[in-house]
Design a protein around this motif. Sequence first.
Motif, short mmCIF file in Angstrom:
data_model
loop_
_atom_site.label_atom_id
_atom_site.label_comp_id
_atom_site.label_asym_id
_atom_site.label_seq_id
_atom_site.Cartn_x
_atom_site.Cartn_y
_atom_site.Cartn_z
N MET A 61 0.82 -1.21 0.00
CA MET A 61 0.00 0.00 0.00
C MET A 61 0.86 1.26 0.00
N HIS A 62 1.91 1.27 0.82
CA HIS A 62 2.79 2.43 0.84
C HIS A 62 3.49 2.61 -0.51
N GLN A 63 3.90 1.52 -1.11
CA GLN A 63 4.59 1.61 -2.40
C GLN A 63 3.66 2.13 -3.48
N GLN A 64 2.44 1.62 -3.53
CA GLN A 64 1.48 2.08 -4.53
C GLN A 64 1.12 3.55 -4.31
N SER A 65 1.05 3.96 -3.05
CA SER A 65 0.77 5.37 -2.76
C SER A 65 1.88 6.27 -3.30
N ARG A 66 3.13 5.84 -3.12
CA ARG A 66 4.24 6.63 -3.66
C ARG A 66 4.22 6.65 -5.20
N HIS A 67 3.78 5.55 -5.82
CA HIS A 67 3.65 5.53 -7.28
C HIS A 67 2.64 6.58 -7.75
N LEU A 68 1.50 6.65 -7.05
CA LEU A 68 0.50 7.66 -7.42
C LEU A 68 1.06 9.08 -7.29
N GLN A 69 1.78 9.31 -6.20
CA GLN A 69 2.37 10.64 -6.00
C GLN A 69 3.33 11.02 -7.12
N ALA A 70 4.01 10.02 -7.67
CA ALA A 70 4.98 10.30 -8.74
C ALA A 70 4.33 10.37 -10.11
N VAL A 71 3.26 9.59 -10.33
CA VAL A 71 2.67 9.48 -11.68
C VAL A 71 1.68 10.61 -11.97
N ILE A 72 0.78 10.90 -11.01
CA ILE A 72 -0.32 11.84 -11.28
C ILE A 72 0.18 13.22 -11.71
N SER B 86 -6.09 0.39 -10.40
CA SER B 86 -6.52 -1.00 -10.35
C SER B 86 -5.62 -1.82 -9.43
N ASP B 87 -4.30 -1.63 -9.56
CA ASP B 87 -3.37 -2.33 -8.67
C ASP B 87 -3.57 -1.90 -7.22
N TYR B 88 -3.80 -0.60 -7.03
CA TYR B 88 -3.99 -0.08 -5.68
C TYR B 88 -5.22 -0.72 -5.02
N ALA B 89 -6.32 -0.81 -5.79
CA ALA B 89 -7.55 -1.40 -5.25
C ALA B 89 -7.37 -2.88 -4.94
N ALA B 90 -6.63 -3.60 -5.79
CA ALA B 90 -6.43 -5.03 -5.56
C ALA B 90 -5.61 -5.26 -4.28
N ILE B 91 -4.56 -4.46 -4.10
CA ILE B 91 -3.74 -4.62 -2.90
C ILE B 91 -4.53 -4.24 -1.66
N HIS B 92 -5.42 -3.26 -1.79
CA HIS B 92 -6.26 -2.89 -0.66
C HIS B 92 -7.18 -4.03 -0.27
N GLU B 93 -7.73 -4.74 -1.26
CA GLU B 93 -8.57 -5.90 -0.96
C GLU B 93 -7.78 -6.99 -0.22
N LEU B 94 -6.54 -7.21 -0.63
CA LEU B 94 -5.70 -8.19 0.05
C LEU B 94 -5.44 -7.77 1.49
N LEU B 95 -5.17 -6.48 1.70
CA LEU B 95 -4.91 -5.99 3.04
C LEU B 95 -6.13 -6.16 3.94
N VAL B 96 -7.31 -5.86 3.41
CA VAL B 96 -8.53 -6.02 4.19
C VAL B 96 -8.75 -7.49 4.55
N SER B 97 -8.48 -8.40 3.62
CA SER B 97 -8.65 -9.83 3.89
C SER B 97 -7.72 -10.29 4.99
N VAL B 98 -6.48 -9.82 4.97
CA VAL B 98 -5.53 -10.19 6.02
C VAL B 98 -5.98 -9.66 7.37
N ARG B 99 -6.42 -8.42 7.39
CA ARG B 99 -6.81 -7.80 8.67
C ARG B 99 -8.09 -8.41 9.23
N MET B 100 -8.92 -8.97 8.39
CA MET B 100 -10.14 -9.61 8.89
C MET B 100 -9.82 -10.86 9.70
N HIS B 101 -8.62 -11.41 9.51
CA HIS B 101 -8.23 -12.61 10.24
C HIS B 101 -7.34 -12.28 11.43
N ARG B 102 -7.25 -11.02 11.80
CA ARG B 102 -6.43 -10.62 12.94
C ARG B 102 -7.29 -9.83 13.92
#
Length: 393
Positions: free
Chosen positions: A1-12, A101-117
């Motif tokens: 998530m942090h990496q994708q956020s930095r990508h957005l900051q550089a690309v937009i 699209s990549d950002y949203a997919a990684i966010h879904e993975l993060l939510v799935s992991v956190r639902m099990h913690r």
Amino acid sequence: MHQQSRHLQAVIPQRRGFSHFWEHGQIKNGEITARRKANKDITKVFYEDPLDWGLLQLQGAPDEPRRYDHAMLFNFLDDHLSKCTAADRARLDQIIFQKLSDYAAIHELLVSVRMHRPLNTNRELDDVLENESHRKQWRRQLVEPHRSHMSELDEREMTAALEEFQDAVMPIKSRYRVVMDKRGLSASEAEEDLEILSLYNSQEHLRALDVEREYIVASIAEAEQSAQNSLPLRIQQNSDEHQKGPKQENKAIKVKAKTRGKEPESVQPVSEATEGQIPLAPPEEPSTKVVVKASTFSVLCTMFPAQNEEATKTTDWNTFVQAMQDTGFSARNGGGSAVVFERVGESSEGGKIIFHKPHPVAKIDPIMSRSMGKRMSKWFRWRRELFSLEPQK
């Protein structure tokens, strides 16, 4: 998530639909700096350009407390793109769509992991103060709130307190008890805090000092005895021989063992390899040996290794605890990774020692085993010769 956020900051800032909001600096060390041209209030950006507002909110640290939830932001962008004009939608080119699209997919993975913690529940301060005010730490906080900045008055008060502390003749425990009484703590709560100040006078601490003192005195005596035994053997000459000349004084001789008669106690036979010296006395064997199981003896061998194979073995923590219990120690949790081993039994002299359980893997490496052996030798006079293997039935 942090990496994708930095990508957005550089690309937009580089895309055609949003580059007019940014100004780029000169290339320095292979990097181009970019910053917003107008420092516009973020609320105005929301009403004037919702698409730009949504993309700005997706940038930055994802877990920052003041940041909107990403799921809400993605829904906001989907809703806006379904209602906005074609020209506004065209501002999102293929590269930005791919990043989102990549950002949203990684966010879904993060939510799935956190639902099990397990997740903490945020509480309101008023609720905490109302329901937790009986706890000692909260009452301290209410009586003496935390000060983020120290004023000149605070510094003077601290200086005066330090001077008073330096010149104090009253025991520290008594002064601390007075402070606790002023803060409204009960006698039992004050005693709980005073336990650490009472360590110097506890029986356990005094016993440990006595053991350490005995160990130091015994080490000094052993060193002196070793030095005395390593000196050349001197045969005292009679008065007539002393008058024959200096060459016959303090002459070191080889003493032969007698085949008859009683051998003098002060003179021992020596071999040619140690001619002129008395060999060191062999170490004193323990009067009584502790018979232990094979698994316990294996642990003790790693603590007091005599072979290379023993000096390189690792030990399971549970096996070590079982070995300590087999040698007359009880084990209890001392808080965190600390485990307190206390000597028990009718014939024991008491005493306890603390070892920390290794983590993340509960394995004791060879260096740690030898360190434990040294501590047990220092405080409880352990050595390899003290233990013997239980005979097999």
